[in-house]
Structure formats: C-alpha cells, structure tokens
Design an enzyme around this catalytic site. Structure first.
Site, PDB file in Angstrom:
ATOM      1  N   MET A  76       0.711  -1.151  -0.019  1.00 13.89           N
ATOM      2  CA  MET A  76       0.061   0.071   0.119  1.00 13.89           C
ATOM      3  C   MET A  76       0.943   1.199  -0.209  1.00 13.89           C
ATOM      4  O   MET A  76       0.211   2.360  -0.096  1.00 13.89           O
ATOM      5  CB  MET A  76      -0.939  -0.158   1.230  1.00 13.89           C
ATOM      6  CG  MET A  76      -2.077  -0.890   1.225  1.00 13.89           C
ATOM      7  SD  MET A  76      -3.203  -0.942  -0.115  1.00 13.89           S
ATOM      8  CE  MET A  76      -3.871   0.781   0.246  1.00 13.89           C
ATOM      9  N   ARG A  77       2.190   1.057   0.106  1.00 13.56           N
ATOM     10  CA  ARG A  77       3.233   2.342  -0.025  1.00 13.56           C
ATOM     11  C   ARG A  77       2.841   3.134  -1.183  1.00 13.56           C
ATOM     12  O   ARG A  77       2.787   4.403  -1.192  1.00 13.56           O
ATOM     13  CB  ARG A  77       4.403   2.126   0.286  1.00 13.56           C
ATOM     14  CG  ARG A  77       5.335   2.965   0.460  1.00 13.56           C
ATOM     15  CD  ARG A  77       6.834   3.043   0.735  1.00 13.56           C
ATOM     16  NE  ARG A  77       7.142   2.351   2.237  1.00 13.56           N
ATOM     17  CZ  ARG A  77       7.226   1.081   2.590  1.00 13.56           C
ATOM     18  NH1 ARG A  77       7.566   0.263   1.593  1.00 13.56           N
ATOM     19  NH2 ARG A  77       7.539   0.885   3.598  1.00 13.56           N
ATOM     20  N   ALA A  78       2.711   2.524  -2.317  1.00 14.10           N
ATOM     21  CA  ALA A  78       2.514   3.431  -3.581  1.00 14.10           C
ATOM     22  C   ALA A  78       1.273   4.108  -3.433  1.00 14.10           C
ATOM     23  O   ALA A  78       1.194   5.301  -3.851  1.00 14.10           O
ATOM     24  CB  ALA A  78       2.434   2.388  -4.691  1.00 14.10           C
TER      25      ALA A  78
END
Length: 696
Positions: A274-276
């Site tokens: 989910m970092r993107a």
C-alpha cells in the site's frame, strides 16, 4: 564555504527538478531516487536544492536540531523546554559510499561506558541530517546493512542505537535523496520501494540545449560568485514559492473521486503493498499546493503516478522501469468522477517557471518522459518498439556481430535465441573463509554476522566483545588501584569481536556458443540456466562477468561489473555457431580473473563454465590444450563449477572430465535447479578439499 551551482540555472531535467521541489514542499512524500547515466548533473541539481530550503529553527546548543516549538521529549541532549530558539540554514548531509555504521548512526564511547557508566554518545550523519537533506551518491554501491539502517530511519523518523546494553534514540526526519548509475548495479526491489519518487535522467540530444549547458557551466567555473549573483532573483522567487506551497499544503483536500483514481491506478499496475497508494496521494497533494490549488485534480494524479510507480513495477532486476502511459490514461478516464475545473491561470506545474523550461516541469509529460526535445529514454519505449528481450545492448559495450552477416570466423553463425524461463538455482559458493565485500554467497569475516571470537582491535573499535574485554581487564584491577565497584578498563583491554557472515563474490561465466550448442531448444535452455544464475548473483550482491567462446577465439562479452542487467542483455543477443575453442575460453577467463585479483584481491572468484565439454578448435590437440588451460585455474585455487550441457542417449562425459581438471564439480542443467540436487555446495567444497590434499 564554496558557492553552489544555482538550482534555477540547471538546464532541462524538468522531471528531476519537479520531484525535488515536491519533496521540498512535502518531505512526507518520501524522497527521490535519481537514476541516470554518468555526467548528467544529478549531483549538481541535488546539492543546489539545499540553498532553496527555508531556514530551520532549532534549540540552541542541541546537537540533534530539536524544534524549539515542540522539542523531542526523548532527545539525548534534552529535555528541552519549549520556547524561542535560533535559526540555522537547512543542511544537506552527504553519506559517502565507504562510510562505516558508526559514522552513519553515531558512536558510543565504550571505554567511558564501561569504566564510568556514562552514556557518552557521538551523533552520526543521521542526526546531522535531521530536518534537512540526506544525500547518498551512488546509493546502489552502499553495503546492504547501511542501506537497511538508512531506510529504516527514513521510514520511522528515528534512529536507534543499541549496543552492549546502552540504548540511544533520537529523531531523524530528513529528505532522502539518492542517485545511481544503473550500469553499476541495481538496488533490491524492497529498497527501491522505500524511495517515494524516482526519475530517469539522460543527457539531451538537442545540440542547442547541450550548448547552453556547456556555456553556463564554463561561466560558473570562471566566476562562481558572479554567476550565482545573476540567478539571485530566480532563486529568491523559487524559495518564496516553496514557502507559499508549504503554507498551503494543509488546506489541500483529496476528494473521494481522486482517491479512487489513485487506488485504481495502483491496482491496475499491480504494485505490491500500500506504500504506492500513500505516496501517490501525498505527491498529488504536493502538486496541487505547488500549483497554488486547494483541490487535487486528475492531472495531479497522472503526474504523481509517473513519478511514484515506475520503480515499484519491477518484478526482477531484468525488468526495465517504466509505465505504460496509454494504460494509465485509460485507467484514469475509467474512474474519473466529478472534479473541479482546472484553473487556467499560469500558476500550475506546467506553466513555466524560473530558469530554462522552469524547474517545476515546464515541458510536456510526466515523471519519466524525455529530458530534452526529441529524445525518449530507452526504458520507456513506444508500442511498436522491440520487446525488452530484444533490446539492444547499452552503448558502452559493443553488441555482438549480427548473426545475419556471417563472414570469416563468424561463418556458420545462427541467430540468437531467447532464453527459457529462469528458475531458482542451488546456491554455489566458494569454499573456505574470505574477507571480501559484504554479500550473501560465501562464508567470510565481516562486520555483521554471528560472533566467533575476539581479537585486539586494529584501528578504531567498532564491535566490542564484552566478555573478552572483561577477561583482559580483570587480572589488572589490583595493580590499577581499583577501590569501587566499577571496572578499571584501559585501551589495551578492549577486544574487537570477530564475526562471520557472508560475502559477495566475482562470478565469471564462460559460455560455450559453438555449433555443438546451437540447437535452438538446447541453447534456449542453456541461456535460461545462465539467466537464472545471473538472477541468483544479483540477489547475493555479486559482481558478474561474461566470457564467450565460439569459432576461432574467445571474447570478454562483459567485463566484471555489478550490473547483471548488462550481462543479461549480452546473453540474450549471443549468437551461436562454429568450432569450440574451449582452451581459448578458459585462457580468456584466466586472464580476466588474474586482472581482477590485482584490482580487488579480497573478492574471491567463482568460475562457472557452461559447455558440453567438446573441444574442436584451438590447435592440433584441442582436448589436451583445454585440459592444460583448466589446470591453470586449479593451480590458482579458483573455485569452479561446470554446467554440463550434453544431451542425448549417448554421452561422452567430457564436461565431467573438464570439471576434474579444473578441480571443481560438474552439474547438469536439470541438477542445477534448487529442488533437484541437495549436495551441490558440499560437492564443490569436498572436491576442492580433495584437490588441496592431492596438491599437498
């Protein structure tokens, strides 16, 4: 202090300048990774950014740059009371490639800690960079453990030093910027993901723009102060715009429709985790603030995707970074909801700015588009461009001769075939205990790993062996007049812990490309095996080299390098045909290893010969010549593995005989798979021990 090149005087490179400015507006974006060829002013642009950042208020006398408004309650120099402080310029701290762990995170005075019980801590570069910029040039060449420490601190905003029972924590929030030349090796995918944005830079191919670059650089070198003075107005205006964007940032809103576009884009491009999504949201918000808007638009999302997603789509080191812009546009259009009309006023990122083309991306395109008119980077190809498997070799190393034009020694060549699907290989290692660069292949004495003993320190003490130090100091306590509970420790008592970990090796491939290997299905399997070994070398942080032999001679297709991408490209284009000059291939490999031993004597080599063992060229008795060449490697103690490519119902066992001459072991293509042979490493080591006993 030397005068830095002005940021607004940098020609072109709009995407790089925009990415840096967005991080200056919102450090939460997560930093920038700048990938590009040498000589493209990557470092110049990064160093120039520091002059644009606003001054930083700090607590007077605090070595950790605490904010006087909200000081860190756990600061080692604290506690501090909130109140007015002093201002200092924003810092740009550079992390050298050869820095030690102590230099990065700080060092404890072990002698004072043991003798006096005092927590004496000397801050490192992470503390110096707090609330500023931490710049890592050639970040891909840093040792893995330093990168892990660096990126963990960047993610958590704190640095922890735990050593021999003494614990120190301090704030470490900084703008992380790294530059790298992909030809020198790639970062691991999980580390790539820690950088918020990435940009590809390349020198412009437009003569007019190149002329302007040279003109400005020469003017700067002739009189740096006068040149910088010419750009004072533009620098001041840009600095003011950063301050205004920072003030506006908390007021920018992300609508539900925009959030849906961000999530749909990340899902469409199958990025991990989910970092993107979070980085895209922060980048889009910073873009809106930079444009003077309080609402994020679809164009902001598109620009954020082009900056935040390309490096997160790599599935292996051989995948080129990039983004399919047509697919991006389709996804954004599909999930486009109601959004406000874009402000036509010229205050957005595409409406020009100070300097040539504007530092905020005055040119067309997004995160990886051209850095000059009429030039597109190789790794963002149009739809009708050749697939990555057919991509030409980089310019620095000449590509092999095309198979369609056989002549002289190249007569009988066949066109190159594609490699079969790579697989996970069994680990090959060099026997014994080395002292080379940190890696993940062979056993070695390293700064990190399990403790195996103690020794007197040579130079500065880095890893204390507490028990050995106490044992060394204990017999002298009476003579030193000890009266209290504390142990009287002298410098001569300190003992350095010796540790055993893993090192990276030089893996040199000698690949038979003769006519006997030319059957298309067979050569495809051979290339797939070598590609698998290259992937293993990438994961284990090795250097790799490639020697090929066919026709009448052998050639160094790729000198030893950390870039497995380049090795994979040469392998993919390798044609086959002609005789089998096995002795020439082994002699060429011997020459390469001899030179590398002089350049880097601590890095131990592993020779991987990929052949069916046949020798049909190179003299009156090619088999005897090949055996003599193999014995040269055995005499040098070079660890070797022969990948036996012989197939068919009748096998001559020539590769096995070659392995015996090399003092190594032979393994078939099928046995090379990790789940096919359990004792390969043991066999390699056992063979070398047998050879050593025989030589003795």
């Amino acid at each position: 202090m030397s005068t830095r090149y002005p940021f607004t005087a940098v020609v072109g490179m709009d995407d790089l300048r925009l990415a840096l400015l967005l991080n200056a507006v919102s450090p939460a974006v997560g930093g920038v990774l700048v990938r590009g060829e040498k000589g493209t002013a990557k470092s110049t642009a990064v160093r120039a950014l520091a002059e644009l950042l606003p001054a930083v208020p700090v607590v007077a006398g605090c070595r950790f740059s605490c904010d006087p408004v909200s000081p860190d309650p756990g600061c080692p120099d604290g506690p501090h009371e909130a109140g007015p402080g002093a201002e200092r310029p924003a810092r740009m701290v550079e992390l050298p490639v050869g820095a030690s762990e102590d230099r990065l995170v700080g060092a404890l005075d072990i002698e004072k800690a043991l003798a006096d019980g005092v927590k004496a801590f000397e801050p490192g570069l992470l503390a110096d960079a707090h609330r500023g910029i931490l710049y890592v040039d050639e970040v891909n060449l840093l040792h893995d453990h330093l990168i892990d420490l660096l990126l963990d601190a960047a993610a958590m905003g704190s640095s922890y030093v735990e050593r021999e029972g003494v614990s120190v924590r301090h704030a470490a929030r900084f703008l992380l910027v790294g530059t790298m030349n992909p030809e020198e090796g790639e970062l691991r995918p999980q580390l790539l993901d820690r950088f918020g944005l990435t940009v590809e830079v390349a020198a412009s191919r437009e003569p007019e723009q190149r002329v302007e670059v040279v003109r400005r650089r020469l003017a700067f070198e002739d009189d740096p102060a006068a040149f910088a003075a010419r750009w004072t107005g533009e620098e001041t205006a840009l600095r003011g715009r950063i301050v205004a964007a920072r003030a506006l940032l908390p007021q920018v809103t992300l609508g539900d429709a925009v959030l849906l576009q961000i999530a749909a884009t990340c899902a469409a491009f199958e990025v991990d985790g989910m970092r993107a999504d979070i980085v895209m949201a922060r980048t889009a918000t910073a873009l809106a603030a930079w444009a003077g808007r309080t609402e994020v638009t679809s164009e902001d999302v598109r620009q954020a995707a082009l900056l935040a997603l390309p490096h997160r789509r790599r599935r292996s080191p051989f995948d080129a970074p990039g983004l399919d812009e047509d697919k991006l546009d389709e996804t954004l259009e599909q999930f486009k909801g109601d959004e406000p009309e874009e402000d036509p006023e010229p205050d957005g990122p595409g409406d020009g700015g100070p300097g040539d083309g504007g530092p905020d991306g005055g040119g067309p395109g997004g995160g990886i588009p051209p850095q000059g008119e009429g030039h597109a980077p190789d790794d963002v190809a149009p739809d009708d461009a050749p697939a990555p498997d057919d991509a030409p070799a980089p310019e620095e190393v000449p590509a092999p001769e095309p198979a369609s034009a056989p002549q002289g020694a190249r007569a009988g060549e066949r066109a190159a075939v594609k490699a079969a699907e790579p697989f996970r290989t069994k680990m090959l290692s060099v026997p014994g205990l080395g002292e080379g660069a940190a890696g993940r292949r062979s056993r070695a004495r390293t700064e990190h790993g399990r403790t195996t003993g103690a020794t007197r320190p040579r130079g500065a003490l880095t890893k204390l062996h507490l028990a050995a130090t106490v044992r060394a100091a204990a017999p002298h306590q009476k003579a030193r007049g000890r009266t209290g509970r504390g142990l009287v420790v002298r410098r001569d008592d300190l003992r350095q812990a010796t540790r055993e970990g893993r090192e990276g090796n030089l893996v040199l491939f000698a690949v038979d490309a003769s006519g006997s290997m030319a059957a298309r299905q067979r050569m495809s399997a051979v290339k797939g095996a070598v590609l698998s070994l290259l992937l293993d070398a990438y994961q284990r942080r090795d250097k790799v080299g490639l020697v090929t032999f066919r026709g009448r001679d052998a050639e160094v297709a790729l000198p030893p390098t950390s870039s497995v991408d380049a090795a994979a490209a040469r392998l993919e284009q390798l044609p086959t045909g002609g005789r089998t000059p096995l002795s020439a291939g082994l002699l060429k490999a011997h020459d390469v290893l001899r030179v590398e031993r002089l350049r880097d004597p601590s890095r131990r080599p592993l020779l991987v010969v990929v052949t069916d063992g046949r020798a049909t060229g190179g003299g009156a008795d090619p088999v005897a010549l090949a055996a003599r060449a193999a014995r040269l490697h055995a005499a040098d103690g070079t660890a070797s593995v022969v990948v036996d490519c012989e197939t068919g119902p009748v096998r001559l066992g020539l590769a096995v005989s070659l392995a015996r001459e090399l003092g190594g072991t032979a393994v078939s293509l099928d046995e090379l798979r990790a789940d096919s042979i359990a004792g390969l490493v043991r066999d390699v080591q056992g063979t070398h021990r047998t050879t050593a006993r025989r030589a003795a």
